[in-house]
Write a protein that holds these residues in place. Structure first.
Motif, PDB file in Angstrom:
ATOM      1  N   HIS A  94       0.841  -1.197   0.000  1.00  0.00           N
ATOM      2  CA  HIS A  94       0.000   0.000   0.000  1.00  0.00           C
ATOM      3  C   HIS A  94       0.875   1.246   0.000  1.00  0.00           C
ATOM      4  N   GLY A  95       0.822   1.980  -1.106  1.00  0.00           N
ATOM      5  CA  GLY A  95       1.596   3.197  -1.219  1.00  0.00           C
ATOM      6  C   GLY A  95       0.838   4.412  -0.710  1.00  0.00           C
ATOM      7  N   ALA A  96       1.324   5.577  -1.092  1.00  0.00           N
ATOM      8  CA  ALA A  96       0.738   6.836  -0.626  1.00  0.00           C
ATOM      9  C   ALA A  96      -0.567   7.174  -1.332  1.00  0.00           C
ATOM     10  N   VAL A  97      -0.807   6.536  -2.497  1.00  0.00           N
ATOM     11  CA  VAL A  97      -2.040   6.788  -3.257  1.00  0.00           C
ATOM     12  C   VAL A  97      -2.552   5.461  -3.809  1.00  0.00           C
ATOM     13  N   ASN A  98      -3.812   5.439  -4.217  1.00  0.00           N
ATOM     14  CA  ASN A  98      -4.372   4.266  -4.877  1.00  0.00           C
ATOM     15  C   ASN A  98      -3.573   3.968  -6.145  1.00  0.00           C
ATOM     16  N   ALA A  99      -3.365   2.684  -6.412  1.00  0.00           N
ATOM     17  CA  ALA A  99      -2.601   2.286  -7.610  1.00  0.00           C
ATOM     18  C   ALA A  99      -3.429   1.309  -8.430  1.00  0.00           C
ATOM     19  N   ASP A 100      -3.743   1.684  -9.668  1.00  0.00           N
ATOM     20  CA  ASP A 100      -4.488   0.795 -10.553  1.00  0.00           C
ATOM     21  C   ASP A 100      -3.643  -0.423 -10.915  1.00  0.00           C
ATOM     22  N   THR A 101      -4.333  -1.546 -11.141  1.00  0.00           N
ATOM     23  CA  THR A 101      -3.653  -2.766 -11.589  1.00  0.00           C
ATOM     24  C   THR A 101      -4.304  -3.232 -12.889  1.00  0.00           C
ATOM     25  N   ALA A 102      -3.700  -4.226 -13.514  1.00  0.00           N
ATOM     26  CA  ALA A 102      -4.276  -4.833 -14.716  1.00  0.00           C
ATOM     27  C   ALA A 102      -5.065  -6.083 -14.377  1.00  0.00           C
ATOM     28  N   LEU A 103      -5.241  -6.350 -13.102  1.00  0.00           N
ATOM     29  CA  LEU A 103      -5.932  -7.566 -12.668  1.00  0.00           C
ATOM     30  C   LEU A 103      -7.435  -7.325 -12.644  1.00  0.00           C
ATOM     31  N   PRO A 104      -8.236  -8.268 -13.147  1.00  0.00           N
ATOM     32  CA  PRO A 104      -9.680  -8.051 -13.160  1.00  0.00           C
ATOM     33  C   PRO A 104     -10.308  -8.094 -11.767  1.00  0.00           C
ATOM     34  N   ARG A 105      -9.784  -8.960 -10.877  1.00  0.00           N
ATOM     35  CA  ARG A 105     -10.408  -9.097  -9.561  1.00  0.00           C
ATOM     36  C   ARG A 105      -9.989  -7.964  -8.626  1.00  0.00           C
ATOM     37  N   ILE A 106      -8.725  -7.578  -8.696  1.00  0.00           N
ATOM     38  CA  ILE A 106      -8.219  -6.484  -7.856  1.00  0.00           C
ATOM     39  C   ILE A 106      -7.864  -5.344  -8.796  1.00  0.00           C
ATOM     40  N   GLN A 107      -8.826  -4.467  -9.012  1.00  0.00           N
ATOM     41  CA  GLN A 107      -8.631  -3.418 -10.012  1.00  0.00           C
ATOM     42  C   GLN A 107      -7.680  -2.328  -9.547  1.00  0.00           C
ATOM     43  N   SER A 108      -7.530  -2.201  -8.233  1.00  0.00           N
ATOM     44  CA  SER A 108      -6.591  -1.218  -7.702  1.00  0.00           C
ATOM     45  C   SER A 108      -6.178  -1.637  -6.295  1.00  0.00           C
ATOM     46  N   VAL A 109      -4.990  -1.206  -5.919  1.00  0.00           N
ATOM     47  CA  VAL A 109      -4.501  -1.408  -4.557  1.00  0.00           C
ATOM     48  C   VAL A 109      -4.699  -0.088  -3.821  1.00  0.00           C
ATOM     49  N   PRO A 110      -5.451  -0.108  -2.723  1.00  0.00           N
ATOM     50  CA  PRO A 110      -5.706   1.156  -2.033  1.00  0.00           C
ATOM     51  C   PRO A 110      -4.441   1.719  -1.415  1.00  0.00           C
ATOM     52  N   GLY A 111      -4.400   3.039  -1.316  1.00  0.00           N
ATOM     53  CA  GLY A 111      -3.225   3.670  -0.735  1.00  0.00           C
ATOM     54  C   GLY A 111      -3.523   5.009  -0.089  1.00  0.00           C
ATOM     55  N   ASN A 112      -2.729   5.318   0.903  1.00  0.00           N
ATOM     56  CA  ASN A 112      -2.764   6.603   1.609  1.00  0.00           C
ATOM     57  C   ASN A 112      -1.462   6.677   2.398  1.00  0.00           C
ATOM     58  N   HIS A 113      -0.925   7.876   2.550  1.00  0.00           N
ATOM     59  CA  HIS A 113       0.366   7.996   3.226  1.00  0.00           C
ATOM     60  C   HIS A 113       0.297   7.573   4.692  1.00  0.00           C
ATOM     61  N   LYS A 114      -0.921   7.450   5.248  1.00  0.00           N
ATOM     62  CA  LYS A 114      -1.080   6.997   6.635  1.00  0.00           C
ATOM     63  C   LYS A 114      -1.696   5.600   6.699  1.00  0.00           C
ATOM     64  N   TRP A 115      -1.651   4.834   5.625  1.00  0.00           N
ATOM     65  CA  TRP A 115      -2.371   3.558   5.556  1.00  0.00           C
ATOM     66  C   TRP A 115      -2.033   2.657   6.745  1.00  0.00           C
ATOM     67  N   GLN A 116      -3.074   2.242   7.453  1.00  0.00           N
ATOM     68  CA  GLN A 116      -2.914   1.327   8.584  1.00  0.00           C
ATOM     69  C   GLN A 116      -4.276   0.827   9.026  1.00  0.00           C
ATOM     70  N   LEU A 117      -4.259  -0.233   9.816  1.00  0.00           N
ATOM     71  CA  LEU A 117      -5.484  -0.715  10.434  1.00  0.00           C
ATOM     72  C   LEU A 117      -5.764   0.081  11.692  1.00  0.00           C
ATOM     73  N   ALA A 118      -7.036   0.170  12.037  1.00  0.00           N
ATOM     74  CA  ALA A 118      -7.397   0.764  13.317  1.00  0.00           C
ATOM     75  C   ALA A 118      -6.875  -0.127  14.442  1.00  0.00           C
ATOM     76  N   PRO A 119      -6.482   0.452  15.575  1.00  0.00           N
ATOM     77  CA  PRO A 119      -6.047  -0.378  16.711  1.00  0.00           C
ATOM     78  C   PRO A 119      -7.141  -1.357  17.129  1.00  0.00           C
ATOM     79  N   HIS A 120      -6.728  -2.439  17.779  1.00  0.00           N
ATOM     80  CA  HIS A 120      -7.667  -3.501  18.138  1.00  0.00           C
ATOM     81  C   HIS A 120      -8.818  -2.995  19.001  1.00  0.00           C
ATOM     82  N   GLU A 121      -8.551  -2.027  19.868  1.00  0.00           N
ATOM     83  CA  GLU A 121      -9.641  -1.518  20.714  1.00  0.00           C
ATOM     84  C   GLU A 121     -10.692  -0.751  19.912  1.00  0.00           C
TER      85      GLU A 121
END
Length: 198
Positions: A94-121
């Motif tokens: 996951h980069g700083a911006v969304n990145a398009d792909t040539a794959l039909p199932r995964i059309q893009s890889v999401p991205g944001n400069h702060k990309w992360q999961l929310a904490p477990h709580e």
């Protein structure tokens, strides 16, 4: 002079999609009406909070889900501190911006400069809207945020804002971040009530 409340409501757009809007004109001069208005606002906020764009990143078990159907993330990755684990960090894909792909199932890889999961709580998956509401207004379970800080996070944070610009192959969250921010502020202004509050 009675205060005028703008109740949050979910309405259908002319194209058939769900959008967020306010229904104007409900008097909110007493506590019962204010509480009802506040709960209605949060129910409207729930259309965003319970969308796949938010739930995928607030998983129940520390493992993200993905896609509009919320299937397990592939490859399986643990959250760690929110950005992955040593040797397998989120930023490896996951980069700083969304990145398009040539794959039909995964059309893009999401991205944001702060990309992360929310904490477990901050788990939202498998919780009711009422449970989520009580969780996010509780500073012990929302990252020690005041209600003002919570509003600013939901209304202005660009990682939250990614939900409305998720890249090819994903449905955006309903409405706009601006509308979501207005609903959040009105929910707070009318008492930050939750569904089921006594």
């Amino acid at each position: 002079m009675a205060a005028i409340c703008f109740l949050g409501a979910s309405v259908m757009s002319s194209t058939g999609g769900t959008t967020l809007a306010g229904a104007a004109g409900t008097p909110a001069s007493d506590a019962a009406n204010r509480k009802a208005a506040s709960i209605a606002d949060f129910v409207a906020m729930g259309h965003v909070i319970e969308s796949p764009r938010c739930l995928n990143c607030h998983p129940a078990n520390g493992y993200p889900t993905q896609g509009d159907d919320m299937h397990p993330h592939s490859p399986r990755i643990a959250a760690g501190t929110g950005r992955g684990v040593p040797g397998f960090k989120c930023a490896q894909c996951h980069g700083a911006v969304n990145a398009d792909t040539a794959l039909p199932r995964i059309q893009s890889v999401p991205g944001n400069h702060k990309w992360q999961l929310a904490p477990h709580e901050f788990t939202w998956q498998h919780r009711t809207l009422a449970q989520i509401c009580r969780q996010i207004r509780d500073p012990r379970r929302n990252g020690h945020r005041s209600l003002k800080q919570l509003h600013d996070h939901l209304a202005y944070d660009d990682l939250v804002g990614w939900a409305w610009h998720p890249g090819r192959g994903r449905a955006p969250a309903p409405g706009t971040q601006t509308t979501f921010g207005r609903l959040t502020q009105h929910w707070i202004d009318t008492g930050a009530a939750c569904p089921g509050d006594a």
